[in-house]
Design a protein around this motif. Structure first.
Motif, mmCIF file in Angstrom:
data_model
loop_
_atom_site.group_PDB
_atom_site.id
_atom_site.type_symbol
_atom_site.label_atom_id
_atom_site.label_comp_id
_atom_site.label_asym_id
_atom_site.label_seq_id
_atom_site.Cartn_x
_atom_site.Cartn_y
_atom_site.Cartn_z
ATOM 1 N N HIS A 299 36.194 35.136 38.611
ATOM 2 C CA HIS A 299 37.046 35.167 37.375
ATOM 3 C C HIS A 299 38.228 34.382 37.740
ATOM 4 O O HIS A 299 38.590 34.270 39.051
ATOM 5 C CB HIS A 299 37.392 36.649 37.164
ATOM 6 N N HIS B 68 33.039 42.681 30.537
ATOM 7 C CA HIS B 68 34.295 41.901 30.927
ATOM 8 C C HIS B 68 35.471 42.520 30.332
ATOM 9 O O HIS B 68 35.821 42.529 29.212
ATOM 10 C CB HIS B 68 34.165 40.520 30.411
ATOM 11 N N ARG C 290 55.287 39.832 29.964
ATOM 12 C CA ARG C 290 54.900 40.179 28.579
ATOM 13 C C ARG C 290 54.906 41.497 28.711
ATOM 14 O O ARG C 290 54.694 42.146 29.623
ATOM 15 C CB ARG C 290 53.683 39.255 28.230
ATOM 16 N N LEU D 234 51.354 35.370 35.945
ATOM 17 C CA LEU D 234 50.633 34.094 35.792
ATOM 18 C C LEU D 234 51.715 33.045 36.571
ATOM 19 O O LEU D 234 53.063 33.253 36.238
ATOM 20 C CB LEU D 234 50.378 33.629 34.329
ATOM 21 N N LEU E 209 45.523 29.397 29.705
ATOM 22 C CA LEU E 209 44.306 30.348 29.260
ATOM 23 C C LEU E 209 43.206 29.634 28.630
ATOM 24 O O LEU E 209 42.023 30.174 29.145
ATOM 25 C CB LEU E 209 44.920 31.756 28.312
HETATM 26 O O1 5CU Z 1 46.449 36.695 29.042
HETATM 27 C C1 5CU Z 1 46.010 36.814 30.439
HETATM 28 O O2 5CU Z 1 47.253 36.187 31.293
HETATM 29 C C2 5CU Z 1 44.790 37.115 30.874
HETATM 30 C C3 5CU Z 1 44.895 37.258 32.432
HETATM 31 O O3 5CU Z 1 45.673 36.992 33.308
HETATM 32 N N1 5CU Z 1 43.382 37.611 33.024
HETATM 33 C C4 5CU Z 1 42.610 37.533 32.137
HETATM 34 O O4 5CU Z 1 41.654 38.305 32.375
HETATM 35 N N2 5CU Z 1 42.720 37.433 30.499
HETATM 36 C C5 5CU Z 1 43.876 36.970 30.274
#
Ligand code: 5CU
Length: 391
Positions: free
Chosen positions: A194, A12, A58, A50, A215
């Protein structure tokens, strides 16, 4: 134990390939990468992906796209092999024709990224393998999806695909995906499921909690719902050899699988639909070990390990009570180490990433797993699932 069995394999771990990062830079709406000037007068790039994310996004940088950064991260944490996947939101937001051509180009890019990576000393393995992308968007022709499955199957360092939960617009229980599941099963490609969308953001209230709620809870619940819908639609009955790998240890599904079985047993609309008790299907799935805690990993392996006892519909819950350590050991065969790199970087200076160290310590601390099970979760299970022994 053969040397290959002692490898640390990260299944991953994400990338925005340079072509994808350039594409995000060309966009004016999310998902996008944009530049801004810091108060110190420096130029920095920011990532906005997001839903509901503050408009400043970010920080984003070479750790998302440069292969040397991935290899440096692997070296720092003793990771021998990574099976790399594109990060969300993949191609979900594109029109079908663009998604098809970009998927095909990115699959070729990822094959080159992996095939030209260094070798693992003392083995025939390369350090990088990958999950390809399908153009899973509304309006796509099934022929485009099937063509791309064949493209990925023919690229020797791509061992699966990564996908989100929307399928071609109506989720993963959509009949239109039937030929795709059949083709993926036939090709032996691993499907890494995912999340990206989370759940309805109104559930998070009005307090400023950063990314924590989407998250920590939204992502895993999204995976839980998508997988449950696949089970309820009979996908796992029709494609018993489909290799489905769930992100974030399957979210809440392990905890809720007996409740799911009970709800099915009490619902006239679905009770006769499935070949097995819902708990049985957890033994058909694979789970990453991105759970950050030994107790959680132990529990996940318990519910995987007991699944065979529920082969019969209507099996009694008492069937699971004699499981103990053997059940837990059995379940460990479907749990695989992961890091989620480059997400979750340390907030301050640190030699190793806390997110990685915690996941390794969690594996090490699972009660009832012996050395063989821990090593299998660290790497042996991945070598078997992705058929890397012969690579
Ligand atoms: O921190 C995040 O936004 C994420 C994401 O978008 N995708 C992921 O796989 N892990 C954390």
């Amino acid at each position: 134990m053969a040397a290959a069995q002692r490898l640390l394999v990260d299944i991953h771990t994400h990338v925005y390939l340079p072509r994808y990062a350039s594409f995000l830079r060309s966009r004016t709406a999310a998902p996008r990468i944009f530049s801004r000037t810091t108060p110190q007068g420096l130029t920095e790039e920011r990532l906005l992906i997001l839903e509901g994310e503050p408009s400043e996004g970010r920080p984003v940088g070479p750790q998302y796209w440069e292969r040397d950064e991935k290899l440096r991260f692997m070296d720092k944490h003793g990771i021998d092999v990574s099976v790399v996947s594109s990060a969300n939101p993949w191609l979900d937001f594109l029109p079908a024709a663009t998604a098809h051509s970009l998927a095909n180009e990115l699959n070729v890019d990822l094959e080159a990224y992996c095939s030209t990576s260094p070798g693992v000393p003392g083995s025939m393995l390369r350090r990088l393998y990958g999950f390809g992308l399908l153009p899973l968007v509304p309006e796509v022709a099934v022929s485009s999806l099937l063509e791309t499955v064949q493209q990925i199957a023919a690229l020797p360092h791509l061992k699966g695909i990564i996908m989100g939960t929307r399928g071609v617009g109506r989720g993963l229980d959509d009949e239109r995906l039937e030929p795709v599941w059949a083709a993926l099963e036939k090709a032996g490609l691993v499907v890494f499921l995912h999340p990206h969308y989370g759940v309805d953001g109104r559930a998070w209230g009005e307090k400023e909690n950063g990314h924590v709620l989407p998250l920590a809870l939204g992502f895993p619940f999204e995976t839980t719902i998508a997988t449950t819908r696949m089970i309820l639609a009979g996908v796992l009955d029709r494609y018993p050899a489909l290799k489905l790998l769930l992100a974030h240890s399957g979210g809440a599904l392990p905890q809720l699988s007996s409740r799911l079985a009970s709800c099915i047993a009490h619902d006239p609309a679905v009770t006769a639909r499935l070949q097995h008790d819902a708990r049985f299907y957890l033994g058909r799935l694979y789970f990453d070990a991105v759970a950050y805690g030994s107790e959680e990993l132990g529990f996940v392996s318990d519910v995987i390990g007991r699944a065979g006892k529920y082969a019969e519909r209507g099996a009694s819950a008492a069937a699971s009570r004699d499981g103990g350590a053997e059940q837990r050991r059995r379940g460990s065969a479907r749990v695989l180490f992961g890091t989620d790199h480059p997400f979750f970087p340390p907030l301050g200076e640190s030699a190793k990433w806390k997110s990685v160290v915690e996941n390794l310590e969690a594996i090490d601390g699972v009660w009832g797993w012996g050395d063989a099970e821990k090593q299998a979760v660290r790497g042996g299970n991945a070598l078997a699932l992705f058929d890397l022994h012969s690579s």
